[in-house]
Write an enzyme that holds these catalytic residues in place. Structure first.
Site, PDB file in Angstrom:
ATOM      1  N   MET A   1       0.847  -1.189   0.000  1.00  0.00           N
ATOM      2  CA  MET A   1       0.000   0.000   0.000  1.00  0.00           C
ATOM      3  C   MET A   1       0.879   1.233   0.000  1.00  0.00           C
ATOM      4  SD  MET A   1      -2.922   1.366  -0.077  1.00  0.00           S
ATOM      5  CE  MET A   1      -3.101   3.148  -0.163  1.00  0.00           C
TER       6      MET A   1
ATOM      7  N   HIS B   1       6.550  -0.046  -8.020  1.00  0.00           N
ATOM      8  CA  HIS B   1       5.130   0.283  -8.212  1.00  0.00           C
ATOM      9  C   HIS B   1       4.652   1.247  -7.122  1.00  0.00           C
ATOM     10  CE1 HIS B   1       0.867  -1.018  -9.294  1.00  0.00           C
ATOM     11  NE2 HIS B   1       0.687  -0.445  -8.133  1.00  0.00           N
ATOM     12  N   GLU B   2       4.955   0.918  -5.869  1.00  0.00           N
ATOM     13  CA  GLU B   2       4.486   1.772  -4.769  1.00  0.00           C
ATOM     14  C   GLU B   2       5.183   3.127  -4.785  1.00  0.00           C
ATOM     15  OE1 GLU B   2       1.882   0.605  -3.415  1.00  0.00           O
ATOM     16  OE2 GLU B   2       2.208  -1.340  -4.360  1.00  0.00           O
TER      17      GLU B   2
END
Length: 850
Positions: free
Chosen positions: A263, A297-298
């Site tokens: 996340m 990605h994060e």
């Protein structure tokens, strides 16, 4: 949109806007409870007598607005349907700036959302709409504000939030008070808090950003690679966007139980341990690549999503698709030898399969409420979205695409934007019809199959919507950016064309005769290709001239055409056997995957004969390579060996290979990892477990709970689901409901049980008997619930299909309606395919003799 707060589709009005939260949480680990207080600086855009905040499961005990020296007390009305509280005042709040003071209490969540306990670690997970479980707040992405947080927790814990720690002092009753630096403007879903007995890697600095990676103490030695990946990605991302990282510091934290992979909380990225922790000296390369991709990605989200944020969840796809595409682009720049775009194509293949269903959805769909937003986290959003962005970049060119991205980021800094804002920036930078191309791909479901016919130098192209169901048709059309690669007497060439209409002809500038043509060069396009017989034969004769991605695309497209009833299974199997000399691991994995489907569903009584053919396809190459790495081998050699092992031991079940795998896994468990080269671990453990005895089962069961390495732990856990011995598979089922399976792994474990061909019926029986208990083991996490539903697709027969359809009708899963529809459609197609192709495969096998 509705403004009725008693409606589940309620959305907040813009009458009141948050500017700053000054919030404090006193957290009680033992009671799994917290007390909160906050002062919210608000802008009232017109006088109102009611103020609505999101709050779920919170007891709001006091709320008042401060107007200078005057306090207006609020009456609190809880509205469960919209997950809000309505604050009513006796006098209107005047236009301008006001301060709201709120006090509340709440409880830890039992699942993996809100504030929850993962072992000894307290962590938050707020996306899509679970900040409301911890703070009364404006819990929609359009409401960005600064956050100044402080907490009280048991003394001696590491405590992290979005901002850096700026004060720590003893609090009351053996507790610590910690205050964090105020954040940049953030939507509530990006706020985060973690507290527990964590330790960090040594702090490093990348382009002025302080970076640390955190884990439980016994796993601290596994943080270095994740730290290295972040240090490699940050400078590249800052250079690409032309903007500095905005959130001061970067902490990465491995959480022992976590719903998603990771996340992107601003400045405090939380991860499932499997997605962050690894020992590169002993881990398969696939694990290292996956961690590098997730970390990048994060980090890409820190710009795309955090700095510029979507207005509403219908543009969630833009956040996730962009980060997906960007991660592979940055990792490829860091480690070009890894060839990560081939891994990207693996994810794209999942999206192509899903998007060929009637029950698919557009990349950008209507999202009426936060609950529906949860269903948007799928392969269409991530992988199809990322593939479409890659296709558009290829059409515009890298430089124009990047210029448009940078202009978009500057224009919408600290604010919110919609997809058309991005398309406008790209169009201005490229002078191309980006809006036409992009919206055609994101606003309608599905994708085309492009039919290709070659006569001399004349190329005839046509398109129609592709469905995996033979009887389905559609009249949709797409502007398809085609990149054609072809060869003639003068060498190899590339041609670009935009296929706008249903049909189109093009004359190629051929020198001599056309030798072959690939209509999806580099496999960068999101479409299928159906070649006429001559064009397909030319490709089969020139397989070595095709890039690995193109060979994978050829296999995948031909298999998709078999499923759709557009070509014969025998022709596909003949094509597959033409790859006997294949040396690329990614192509071999594609081949093993497709033949694995045939073995699992389409051979039945002819299993032994089919496996002999498969052993003949992969066995000689594996025998030449052997189990041990040779001198001078590189990563690609080692990956090829692993692919061949999956073919000859996992799929063909060669007795000699199964026996050797079992012996090596026994030594592995007794002596350590030297018994197997790292890239063989997954394949060998799975092969050994499937044929394993009670001794091996007990060793794996005993090893996985205390194993510090997350990849090894999951490998051992999932191996338990593959034992085909009746008594041992019963023990594996028992673990599911006895609490032995971590919550984050429940869905994967169910999938493993139903994929076990010898124990499938018993696994399905358990699910029917204990469905409510199985779903409870997910903690209600929407992503995990959907994956449990999707696992039902492992069932095979028409009787299974009818049972599943009846069962899901009697046991509705409202948080997974889309997954239910897609699973039933996929299962229906697989059953029909099995019934159609079983006799065809039998005839093909018979024609090949003994």
């Amino acid at each position: 949109m509705t403004t009725r707060p008693d409606d589940k589709n309620f959305r907040l009005s813009r009458d009141v806007l948050p500017r700053r939260y000054e919030a404090h949480l006193a957290v009680d680990f033992s009671a799994k409870a917290f007390h909160g207080s906050a002062r919210l600086k608000l802008t009232v855009t017109r006088p109102v007598r009611e103020l609505t905040l999101h709050a779920l499961g919170l007891d709001v005990q006091k709320a008042q607005v401060l107007l200078g020296e005057k306090a207006l007390l609020a009456r609190v009305n809880v509205l469960p349907t919209s997950e809000t509280v309505q604050l009513s005042f006796d006098a209107a709040l005047p236009q301008g700036e006001v301060t709201l003071h709120v006090e509340w209490t709440g409880l830890f969540s039992d699942g993996l959302r809100g504030l929850y306990l993962a072992g000894e670690v307290a962590a938050t997970q707020f996306e899509a709409a679970d900040a409301r479980r911890v703070f009364p707040c404006f819990d929609e992405p359009a409401f960005k504000a600064r956050w100044a947080l402080s907490v009280e927790v048991p003394a001696g814990l590491a405590v992290l939030s979005n901002g850096a720690e700026v004060e720590r002092r003893p609090g009351s009753d053996g507790r610590d008070y910690i205050r964090f630096a105020e954040t940049e403007v953030l939507p509530s879903y990006l706020v985060a808090l973690v507290a527990g007995p964590l330790v960090s890697s040594p702090e490093d600095v990348a382009d002025g950003v302080r970076v640390r990676t955190w884990a439980l103490a016994e796993k601290a030695h596994l943080t270095h690679f994740g730290q290295e990946a972040a240090l490699a990605a940050l400078p590249r991302l800052q250079a690409y966007f032309g903007l500095p990282y905005a959130f001061g510091k970067l902490d990465q934290v491995a959480i022992p139980d976590f719903e998603a992979g990771a996340m992107e909380n601003a400045g405090l990225i939380t991860y499932r341990e499997l997605a962050l922790l690894v020992d590169p000296a002993t881990a398969p390369l696939s694990v290292q690549k996956r961690i590098a991709e997730v970390v990048t990605h994060e980090l890409a989200h820190q710009w795309f999503g955090n700095w510029v944020t979507m207005v509403w969840w219908d543009d969630l796809w833009l956040n996730e698709a962009f980060a997906t595409w960007m991660a592979y682009k940055m990792v490829d720049a860091w480690k070009p030898g890894w060839r990560v775009w081939l891994d990207f194509d693996g994810g794209k293949a999942v999206a192509l399969h899903l998007d060929a269903l009637r029950s698919t959805h557009p990349i950008r769909g209507t999202v009426r409420n936060a609950g529906e937003a949860g269903e948007a986290f799928d392969a269409i959003t991530y992988e199809k979205g990322g593939a479409v962005l890659r296709m558009i970049e290829g059409f515009l060119g890298e430089d124009a695409f990047r210029t448009g991205i940078q202009a978009y980021m500057r224009k919408h800094a600290r604010a919110n934007a919609v997809a058309d804002d991005l398309w406008g920036a790209l169009a201005e930078a490229s002078s191309q019809p980006v809006l036409e191309v992009a919206n055609a791909w994101i606003r309608q479901p599905g994708y085309p199959v492009v039919s290709v016919s070659v006569t001399g130098n004349r190329l005839s192209l046509s398109q129609e919507r592709f469905f995996s169901e033979p009887s389905a048709t559609g009249d949709e059309r797409w502007p398809v950016p085609l990149v054609l690669r072809w060869a003639d007497a003068a060498g190899e060439h590339e041609t670009r064309t935009l296929l706008r209409e249903g049909t189109q002809t093009t004359d190629l500038p051929v020198s001599g005769s056309l030798q072959w043509l690939c209509a999806n060069a580099g496999s960068t396009g999101f479409y299928r290709v159906a070649y006429d017989a001559d064009a397909l034969l030319a490709l089969r004769r020139h397989l070595a001239a095709l890039a690995p991605a193109e060979r994978i695309g050829l296999l995948a497209d031909q298999w998709a055409l078999v499923r759709a009833g557009r070509t014969r299974i025998g022709d596909f199997l003949d094509l597959a056997l033409g790859f006997a000399d294949e040396r690329d691991d990614a192509v071999l994995d594609e081949l093993v995957g497709k033949l694995g489907y045939v073995d699992a569903r389409l051979v039945d009584k002819n299993t032994a004969r089919f496996r002999k053919i498969v052993e003949g396809l992969f066995g000689p190459a594996f025998a030449r390579m052997g189990w041990e790495p040779g001198q001078g081998e590189n990563d690609l050699d080692r990956l090829r060996r692993a692919s061949l092992l999956r073919g000859v031991g996992g799929l063909a079940r060669s007795p000699a290979v199964v026996q050797e795998a079992s012996a090596r896994v026994a030594r592995l468990l007794e002596q350590g990892r030297d018994a197997l080269e790292a890239n063989l671990l997954d394949g060998a453990v799975g092969i050994a477990a499937r044929a394993g005895d009670a001794s091996l089962f007990q060793k794996l069961k005993a090893a996985f709970p205390g194993e510090p390495d997350p990849a090894t732990k999951r490998r051992y856990l999932m191996a338990l689901t593959t034992f085909e011995d009746t008594a041992l598979s019963a023990q594996a089922r028992g673990l599911l409901l006895e609490g032995g399976v971590p919550m984050q792994d429940v869905a994967g474990y169910v999938h493993g049980l139903l994929a076990n061909r010898e124990a499938r019926e018993a696994g399905w029986g358990l699910l029917q008997q204990r469905w409510a208990d199985v779903l409870a083991r997910t903690g209600g996490a929407p992503m995990l619930v959907r994956r449990v539903v999707e696992a039902l697709g492992n069932l095979q027969t028409r009787a299974h299909l009818e049972e599943v359809r009846t069962f899901l009708a009697q046991h509705p899963v409202p948080e997974a309606q889309q997954a239910v529809a897609q699973t039933l459609e996929r299962l229906s197609q697989d059953v029909a395919l099995r019934e159609r192709l079983l006799p065809e495969v039998a005839s093909w096998l018979k024609a090949r003799g003994s």
